[in-house]
Design a protein around this motif. Structure first.
Motif, PDB file in Angstrom:
ATOM      1  N   SER A  34       5.556 -24.072 190.366  1.00  0.00           N
ATOM      2  CA  SER A  34       4.858 -23.464 191.297  1.00  0.00           C
ATOM      3  C   SER A  34       4.636 -21.947 190.712  1.00  0.00           C
ATOM      4  CB  SER A  34       5.905 -22.940 192.465  1.00  0.00           C
ATOM      5  OG  SER A  34       6.177 -24.367 193.105  1.00  0.00           O
ATOM      6  N   THR A  35       3.325 -21.577 190.665  1.00  0.00           N
ATOM      7  CA  THR A  35       2.884 -20.417 190.131  1.00  0.00           C
ATOM      8  C   THR A  35       1.934 -19.686 191.451  1.00  0.00           C
ATOM      9  OG1 THR A  35       0.940 -21.381 189.387  1.00  0.00           O
ATOM     10  CG2 THR A  35       2.684 -21.166 187.971  1.00  0.00           C
ATOM     11  N   SER A  36       1.465 -18.614 191.136  1.00  0.00           N
ATOM     12  CA  SER A  36       0.595 -17.920 192.126  1.00  0.00           C
ATOM     13  C   SER A  36      -0.668 -18.520 191.915  1.00  0.00           C
ATOM     14  CB  SER A  36       0.519 -16.585 191.578  1.00  0.00           C
ATOM     15  OG  SER A  36       1.497 -15.682 191.542  1.00  0.00           O
ATOM     16  N   ASP A  47       3.401 -21.813 169.074  1.00  0.00           N
ATOM     17  CA  ASP A  47       4.535 -22.964 168.902  1.00  0.00           C
ATOM     18  C   ASP A  47       4.376 -23.940 169.761  1.00  0.00           C
ATOM     19  OD1 ASP A  47       5.212 -21.609 166.314  1.00  0.00           O
ATOM     20  OD2 ASP A  47       6.191 -20.344 167.494  1.00  0.00           O
ATOM     21  N   ASN A  48       3.704 -23.865 170.863  1.00  0.00           N
ATOM     22  CA  ASN A  48       3.773 -24.899 172.172  1.00  0.00           C
ATOM     23  C   ASN A  48       5.236 -24.561 172.754  1.00  0.00           C
ATOM     24  OD1 ASN A  48       1.127 -25.832 171.923  1.00  0.00           O
ATOM     25  ND2 ASN A  48       1.945 -27.309 169.896  1.00  0.00           N
ATOM     26  N   ASN A  49       5.786 -23.535 172.755  1.00  0.00           N
ATOM     27  CA  ASN A  49       7.142 -23.333 173.722  1.00  0.00           C
ATOM     28  C   ASN A  49       6.685 -22.652 174.942  1.00  0.00           C
ATOM     29  OD1 ASN A  49       8.611 -24.056 171.449  1.00  0.00           O
ATOM     30  ND2 ASN A  49       8.778 -22.011 170.626  1.00  0.00           N
ATOM     31  N   TYR A  50       5.626 -21.947 175.182  1.00  0.00           N
ATOM     32  CA  TYR A  50       5.116 -21.353 176.381  1.00  0.00           C
ATOM     33  C   TYR A  50       3.791 -21.822 176.594  1.00  0.00           C
ATOM     34  CZ  TYR A  50       9.135 -18.638 174.667  1.00  0.00           C
ATOM     35  OH  TYR A  50      10.169 -17.995 174.255  1.00  0.00           O
ATOM     36  N   ILE A  51       3.574 -22.045 177.846  1.00  0.00           N
ATOM     37  CA  ILE A  51       2.083 -22.119 178.619  1.00  0.00           C
ATOM     38  C   ILE A  51       1.864 -20.860 179.515  1.00  0.00           C
ATOM     39  CG2 ILE A  51       0.813 -23.246 180.280  1.00  0.00           C
ATOM     40  CD1 ILE A  51       1.164 -24.996 177.916  1.00  0.00           C
ATOM     41  N   TYR A  52       0.983 -20.304 179.349  1.00  0.00           N
ATOM     42  CA  TYR A  52       0.408 -18.931 180.247  1.00  0.00           C
ATOM     43  C   TYR A  52      -0.374 -19.413 181.201  1.00  0.00           C
ATOM     44  CZ  TYR A  52       3.085 -16.217 176.557  1.00  0.00           C
ATOM     45  OH  TYR A  52       3.676 -15.611 175.830  1.00  0.00           O
ATOM     46  N   ALA A  53      -0.038 -18.989 182.240  1.00  0.00           N
ATOM     47  CA  ALA A  53      -0.913 -19.446 183.705  1.00  0.00           C
ATOM     48  C   ALA A  53      -1.441 -18.209 184.201  1.00  0.00           C
ATOM     49  CB  ALA A  53      -0.219 -20.216 184.462  1.00  0.00           C
ATOM     50  N   THR A  64       0.229 -13.017 185.517  1.00  0.00           N
ATOM     51  CA  THR A  64       0.428 -14.063 184.414  1.00  0.00           C
ATOM     52  C   THR A  64       1.766 -14.560 184.636  1.00  0.00           C
ATOM     53  OG1 THR A  64      -1.239 -13.181 182.872  1.00  0.00           O
ATOM     54  CG2 THR A  64       0.329 -14.705 181.957  1.00  0.00           C
ATOM     55  N   SER A  65       1.768 -15.947 184.791  1.00  0.00           N
ATOM     56  CA  SER A  65       3.081 -16.633 184.741  1.00  0.00           C
ATOM     57  C   SER A  65       3.364 -17.313 183.426  1.00  0.00           C
ATOM     58  CB  SER A  65       3.225 -17.699 185.752  1.00  0.00           C
ATOM     59  OG  SER A  65       3.048 -17.227 187.192  1.00  0.00           O
ATOM     60  N   ILE A  66       4.588 -17.210 182.998  1.00  0.00           N
ATOM     61  CA  ILE A  66       4.953 -17.725 181.567  1.00  0.00           C
ATOM     62  C   ILE A  66       5.887 -19.016 181.900  1.00  0.00           C
ATOM     63  CG2 ILE A  66       5.914 -17.315 179.398  1.00  0.00           C
ATOM     64  CD1 ILE A  66       5.496 -14.300 179.791  1.00  0.00           C
ATOM     65  N   ILE A  67       5.322 -19.966 181.324  1.00  0.00           N
ATOM     66  CA  ILE A  67       6.179 -21.351 181.711  1.00  0.00           C
ATOM     67  C   ILE A  67       6.736 -21.810 180.501  1.00  0.00           C
ATOM     68  CG2 ILE A  67       5.639 -23.499 182.655  1.00  0.00           C
ATOM     69  CD1 ILE A  67       3.387 -22.417 183.934  1.00  0.00           C
ATOM     70  N   HIS A  82       9.636 -24.978 183.331  1.00  0.00           N
ATOM     71  CA  HIS A  82      10.192 -23.845 184.444  1.00  0.00           C
ATOM     72  C   HIS A  82       9.367 -22.847 184.196  1.00  0.00           C
ATOM     73  CE1 HIS A  82      13.067 -23.196 181.379  1.00  0.00           C
ATOM     74  NE2 HIS A  82      13.178 -21.848 181.945  1.00  0.00           N
ATOM     75  N   VAL A  83       9.024 -22.023 185.194  1.00  0.00           N
ATOM     76  CA  VAL A  83       8.643 -20.608 185.156  1.00  0.00           C
ATOM     77  C   VAL A  83       9.644 -19.823 184.772  1.00  0.00           C
ATOM     78  CG1 VAL A  83       7.397 -18.640 186.253  1.00  0.00           C
ATOM     79  CG2 VAL A  83       6.861 -21.005 186.925  1.00  0.00           C
ATOM     80  N   ILE A  84       9.429 -19.151 183.505  1.00  0.00           N
ATOM     81  CA  ILE A  84      10.262 -17.978 182.976  1.00  0.00           C
ATOM     82  C   ILE A  84      10.525 -16.713 183.405  1.00  0.00           C
ATOM     83  CG2 ILE A  84      11.231 -16.899 180.899  1.00  0.00           C
ATOM     84  CD1 ILE A  84       9.988 -19.149 179.328  1.00  0.00           C
ATOM     85  N   ARG A  85       9.086 -16.216 183.776  1.00  0.00           N
ATOM     86  CA  ARG A  85       8.944 -14.931 184.488  1.00  0.00           C
ATOM     87  C   ARG A  85       7.451 -14.608 184.880  1.00  0.00           C
ATOM     88  NH1 ARG A  85      10.836  -9.853 181.442  1.00  0.00           N
ATOM     89  NH2 ARG A  85      12.784 -11.154 181.184  1.00  0.00           N
ATOM     90  N   THR A  86       7.112 -13.773 185.663  1.00  0.00           N
ATOM     91  CA  THR A  86       5.666 -13.594 186.267  1.00  0.00           C
ATOM     92  C   THR A  86       5.493 -12.138 185.906  1.00  0.00           C
ATOM     93  OG1 THR A  86       5.485 -15.455 187.566  1.00  0.00           O
ATOM     94  CG2 THR A  86       4.057 -13.596 187.744  1.00  0.00           C
TER      95      THR A  86
END
Length: 229
Positions: A34-36, A47-53, A64-67, A82-86
């Motif tokens: 779930s994101t905005s 590094d493909n550790n995070y996805i930015y939405a 911007t949600s960091i997944i 999971h979403v780390i933070r927005t």
């Protein structure tokens, strides 16, 4: 070469504001993060550790949600994403070819609304630690085409029609390379370090290495001067 078991697909669903996660080789949807709502951009870090939405333009609040992708490089296996933070970001942008912009190896978000480059300086991003950032001021609110050079940052401005050059170390403006109206795209030649900016009538070539650094090198006209890049 990646194995099928090392591939995970992330797809933004603007209907409900979620990011769909698909694992291979079976192609099953294993989660919806779930994101905005109103996601415009999905991009991975180097590094493909995070996805930015990234959510922006014509929304009441740009975010911007960091997944976390859930990928463990040591085991080569995935955990649950999971979403780390927005974080709030005014009209966020900057990615190219589905990869985040970078400054000195760190992920960066170009905020087109308040004309800043926000660099996330934390080596590990989690939901508990302080998120360290460094901010560079861009010349004006605009739509940007950005690349990092050897020591300088190059920011093409669509409507202003110039390339702003910033010193990466100090953040100070080195100069502006003008004469590129409707700057609507860019690419680079890694061997020469030259950048190619699409202007209304031609392509502007800018150097990033040695004596060519931060200088216009040449102009390449479009065929028959069609005015289309």
């Amino acid at each position: 070469e990646l194995k099928d078991s090392e591939i995970r697909l992330f797809v933004a669903d603007n209907m409900d504001g979620s990011v769909i996660v698909v694992d291979f080789p079976d192609g099953k949807v294993i989660n919806r993060v779930s994101t905005s709502p109103s996601i415009m951009i999905l991009a991975a870090n180097k590094d493909n550790n995070y996805i930015y939405a990234m959510r922006g333009r014509d929304t009441d609040q740009d975010l911007t949600s960091i997944i976390s992708t859930g990928f463990d490089p040591e085991t080569g296996k995935f955990r649950k994403p999971h979403v780390i933070r927005t974080i709030e970001t005014d009209t966020p942008g900057g990615p190219r070819d589905n990869k985040m912009a970078t400054v000195g190896g760190y992920d960066a978000i170009l905020t087109e609304g308040d004309a800043e480059i926000v660099v996330l300086m934390s080596d590990v991003i989690d939901g508990y630690s302080e998120l360290k950032t460094k901010t560079y001021k861009i010349a004006a609110p605009d739509h940007y085409h950005y690349l990092e050079g050897e020591t300088y940052l190059y920011i093409g401005h669509l409507f202003k029609g110039f390339v702003q050059v910033l010193d990466r170390a100090s953040g100070e403006e080195v100069g502006r390379i003008k004469g590129c109206p409707m700057l609507h795209g860019m690419t680079e030649d890694e061997e020469s370090g030259r950048l190619f900016f699409s202007c209304a009538q031609d392509v502007m070539v800018v150097g990033t290495l040695g004596e060519e650094k931060a200088k216009q090198i040449s102009r390449i006209p479009y065929p028959e001067n069609t005015g289309r890049g």
